[in-house]
Every structure is written in C-alpha cells, then in structure tokens.
Design a protein around this motif. Sequence first.
Motif, PDB file in Angstrom:
ATOM      1  N   ARG A 159       0.270 -66.535 -37.322  1.00  0.00           N
ATOM      2  CA  ARG A 159       1.018 -67.481 -36.488  1.00  0.00           C
ATOM      3  C   ARG A 159       0.879 -67.126 -35.022  1.00  0.00           C
ATOM      4  N   SER A 160       0.949 -65.836 -34.730  1.00  0.00           N
ATOM      5  CA  SER A 160       0.887 -65.394 -33.346  1.00  0.00           C
ATOM      6  C   SER A 160      -0.467 -65.681 -32.719  1.00  0.00           C
ATOM      7  N   ALA A 161      -1.528 -65.583 -33.537  1.00  0.00           N
ATOM      8  CA  ALA A 161      -2.885 -65.760 -33.008  1.00  0.00           C
ATOM      9  C   ALA A 161      -3.386 -67.191 -33.131  1.00  0.00           C
ATOM     10  N   ALA A 162      -2.632 -68.052 -33.821  1.00  0.00           N
ATOM     11  CA  ALA A 162      -3.131 -69.389 -34.137  1.00  0.00           C
ATOM     12  C   ALA A 162      -3.382 -70.216 -32.885  1.00  0.00           C
ATOM     13  N   GLY A 163      -4.424 -71.003 -32.945  1.00  0.00           N
ATOM     14  CA  GLY A 163      -4.727 -71.904 -31.843  1.00  0.00           C
ATOM     15  C   GLY A 163      -5.689 -72.987 -32.279  1.00  0.00           C
ATOM     16  N   GLU A 164      -5.466 -74.193 -31.811  1.00  0.00           N
ATOM     17  CA  GLU A 164      -6.375 -75.293 -32.069  1.00  0.00           C
ATOM     18  C   GLU A 164      -6.801 -75.831 -30.721  1.00  0.00           C
ATOM     19  N   HIS A 165      -7.984 -76.440 -30.697  1.00  0.00           N
ATOM     20  CA  HIS A 165      -8.542 -76.867 -29.420  1.00  0.00           C
ATOM     21  C   HIS A 165      -8.018 -78.249 -29.041  1.00  0.00           C
ATOM     22  N   GLN A 166      -6.773 -78.277 -28.596  1.00  0.00           N
ATOM     23  CA  GLN A 166      -6.238 -79.535 -28.134  1.00  0.00           C
ATOM     24  C   GLN A 166      -5.002 -79.305 -27.273  1.00  0.00           C
ATOM     25  N   LYS A 167      -4.753 -80.307 -26.456  1.00  0.00           N
ATOM     26  CA  LYS A 167      -3.576 -80.313 -25.595  1.00  0.00           C
ATOM     27  C   LYS A 167      -2.811 -81.579 -25.933  1.00  0.00           C
ATOM     28  N   LEU A 168      -1.514 -81.451 -26.165  1.00  0.00           N
ATOM     29  CA  LEU A 168      -0.695 -82.559 -26.619  1.00  0.00           C
ATOM     30  C   LEU A 168       0.393 -82.853 -25.596  1.00  0.00           C
ATOM     31  N   GLU A 222       8.415 -85.664 -22.142  1.00  0.00           N
ATOM     32  CA  GLU A 222       8.481 -84.633 -21.100  1.00  0.00           C
ATOM     33  C   GLU A 222       7.801 -83.334 -21.514  1.00  0.00           C
ATOM     34  N   LEU A 223       7.301 -83.278 -22.754  1.00  0.00           N
ATOM     35  CA  LEU A 223       6.718 -82.050 -23.284  1.00  0.00           C
ATOM     36  C   LEU A 223       5.198 -82.060 -23.184  1.00  0.00           C
ATOM     37  N   THR A 224       4.640 -80.896 -22.871  1.00  0.00           N
ATOM     38  CA  THR A 224       3.197 -80.685 -22.951  1.00  0.00           C
ATOM     39  C   THR A 224       2.963 -79.417 -23.755  1.00  0.00           C
ATOM     40  N   ILE A 225       2.127 -79.532 -24.789  1.00  0.00           N
ATOM     41  CA  ILE A 225       1.821 -78.393 -25.653  1.00  0.00           C
ATOM     42  C   ILE A 225       0.335 -78.100 -25.525  1.00  0.00           C
ATOM     43  N   ASP A 226       0.012 -76.998 -24.882  1.00  0.00           N
ATOM     44  CA  ASP A 226      -1.370 -76.561 -24.714  1.00  0.00           C
ATOM     45  C   ASP A 226      -1.652 -75.555 -25.827  1.00  0.00           C
ATOM     46  N   VAL A 227      -2.253 -76.018 -26.916  1.00  0.00           N
ATOM     47  CA  VAL A 227      -2.380 -75.176 -28.110  1.00  0.00           C
ATOM     48  C   VAL A 227      -3.294 -73.973 -27.885  1.00  0.00           C
ATOM     49  N   PRO A 228      -4.501 -74.146 -27.316  1.00  0.00           N
ATOM     50  CA  PRO A 228      -5.351 -72.963 -27.115  1.00  0.00           C
ATOM     51  C   PRO A 228      -4.725 -71.911 -26.205  1.00  0.00           C
ATOM     52  N   ALA A 229      -3.953 -72.378 -25.207  1.00  0.00           N
ATOM     53  CA  ALA A 229      -3.324 -71.442 -24.267  1.00  0.00           C
ATOM     54  C   ALA A 229      -2.004 -70.887 -24.796  1.00  0.00           C
ATOM     55  N   PHE A 230      -1.556 -71.405 -25.970  1.00  0.00           N
ATOM     56  CA  PHE A 230      -0.296 -70.966 -26.565  1.00  0.00           C
ATOM     57  C   PHE A 230       0.839 -71.120 -25.553  1.00  0.00           C
ATOM     58  N   ARG A 231       0.912 -72.319 -24.947  1.00  0.00           N
ATOM     59  CA  ARG A 231       1.859 -72.546 -23.851  1.00  0.00           C
ATOM     60  C   ARG A 231       2.463 -73.938 -23.996  1.00  0.00           C
ATOM     61  N   ALA A 232       3.777 -74.019 -23.839  1.00  0.00           N
ATOM     62  CA  ALA A 232       4.458 -75.305 -23.873  1.00  0.00           C
ATOM     63  C   ALA A 232       5.333 -75.432 -22.640  1.00  0.00           C
ATOM     64  N   THR A 233       5.356 -76.643 -22.063  1.00  0.00           N
ATOM     65  CA  THR A 233       6.170 -76.885 -20.875  1.00  0.00           C
ATOM     66  C   THR A 233       6.992 -78.155 -21.060  1.00  0.00           C
ATOM     67  N   LYS A 234       8.093 -78.216 -20.328  1.00  0.00           N
ATOM     68  CA  LYS A 234       8.905 -79.422 -20.265  1.00  0.00           C
ATOM     69  C   LYS A 234       9.129 -79.746 -18.799  1.00  0.00           C
ATOM     70  N   LEU A 235       8.664 -80.921 -18.386  1.00  0.00           N
ATOM     71  CA  LEU A 235       8.712 -81.325 -16.975  1.00  0.00           C
ATOM     72  C   LEU A 235       8.084 -80.252 -16.088  1.00  0.00           C
ATOM     73  N   LEU A 277       6.421 -76.188 -33.347  1.00  0.00           N
ATOM     74  CA  LEU A 277       6.346 -77.335 -32.435  1.00  0.00           C
ATOM     75  C   LEU A 277       4.973 -77.989 -32.499  1.00  0.00           C
ATOM     76  N   ALA A 278       3.920 -77.180 -32.466  1.00  0.00           N
ATOM     77  CA  ALA A 278       2.562 -77.727 -32.516  1.00  0.00           C
ATOM     78  C   ALA A 278       2.324 -78.469 -33.830  1.00  0.00           C
ATOM     79  N   GLU A 279       2.772 -77.896 -34.939  1.00  0.00           N
ATOM     80  CA  GLU A 279       2.556 -78.528 -36.251  1.00  0.00           C
ATOM     81  C   GLU A 279       3.281 -79.865 -36.334  1.00  0.00           C
ATOM     82  N   LEU A 280       4.523 -79.914 -35.880  1.00  0.00           N
ATOM     83  CA  LEU A 280       5.272 -81.166 -35.902  1.00  0.00           C
ATOM     84  C   LEU A 280       4.654 -82.201 -34.980  1.00  0.00           C
TER      85      LEU A 280
END
Length: 229
Positions: A119-128, A132-145, A159-162
């Motif tokens: 789970r800690s190392a997981a990453g997929e090549h996409q940005k969602l 107000e949410l942005t989930i940068d999966v490869p960077a393992f980073r999520a932001t709100k506004l 969050l990424a799976e949902l």
Amino acid sequence: MPTQVLLVEDDASLREVIGTVLTAIGCRVDSVGNGLDALARFPEAPYGLVILDLMLPGMDGFSVCREMRKTSTVPIIMLTARRDTADVVTGLELGADDYVTKPFEAAELIARVRAALRRSAAGEHQKLTAGELTIDVPAFRATKLGHELSLSATEFKLLAELTVHAGQVLSREQLLRRVWGYDYLGDSRLVDMAVKRLRDKIEDDPSSPQYVATVRGVGYRFEGDVVRA
C-alpha cells in the motif's frame, strides 16, 4: 533497499521472534521495548513501517501512535493481546493502518507486513481531479484547493481506489482486497475506520459527506465527476 522497520514491543522474547521473522523477509529491524524510546528513535531513520504493541510500560501504544501521526504517514501495524473491540477501534481511529491479535502465526504477520508495504509503495500513472480534490497517484500526493492533505498510506490508497471507481459501489470486501491486499485476514472495521479518518480530512462536513458516500448494507461510493490526466 531493504525496508527499515521500527519494532516496539516490551516482551523481549517476542521482540526477538518478530525481529527474526522480519529479517527473513528482507527487512532491517530496529527494536525498542517502550514508547518513549520509540519516539526518541523514530525521527532518526527513514522507517518504512512501524509495528507497535499497544500494552507498553509507561507510555502506551495509543499515545505513541498519536504522536507519530502528528509528523508521519508511515504505515503502523498494532499488536494487541486484547480482543476488546473498543481497543482495536481506538487504535484505528488514532491512525493505525492494521492490527494483529496475539498470539499470531508468523505467516499472518508476514502477510500483513507485505500488504502494508505494498500500500505504501503503490502507484498508478494517473492524476485525478474531483471537485476541490486532486489526487496525484504517482507522486502519492493529494490536495484540496491546492493545500496538501496529510494522508496515511492506507488513506491515500483508499481515496485513490474510490476515486478511480467513482460512481461505483465498492463493498468492504472489495476494498479489503484492493487496499489492504487480503480478504480472509481482513476485518471490515479497518475499512470503516479508514473511511472515517479519510472523511475527516477531505470533507467540509464529515457528518454529511460530499465525496465518500455510504451505501447502507453494501459499502462506499465516490460521488461526483472525475477528470483523469
């Protein structure tokens, strides 16, 4: 590089056994016998996992988990000799990712450790992007506004799976398989507590969620349109 693990367990014989099991699967293990030593050691190394006994002398595991979560999203697996639901729920609400009840088989501990590290190392090549949410999966980073959210590895993967499956109802069993990496070893409380923590961090009003909806008797669904990049 081998994963560096901080093992916090006051029983010296059990500490030795767990250390041997973790070393056998390629981990580097630092062991301490109490909570204060754990918090002193924690900032000194880039730990990839913490295995934390709840019943520790002096400072208990709940307090240690709470302090670690103030500065780190490292996966935390609790060890507990109690089968009291309240203890397990408290630990999960404080930010632990998983738990193992003593006594346990080495195979069960190994499965949970490997799942936590995946789970800690997981990453997929996409940005969602969703509202107000942005989930940068490869960077393992999520932001709100534009403000970064402090999510644990499990919360981020959830969050990424949902979000990837927005509009679909995902059962607790599906989430256990996809996020935690196992089913028969799992417990639906892991899902419910992780969703609760996630809502506290991403929703304006967690009691009336905008993003993660409960589908009673089934599971959870991410609401809203998602843009993939």
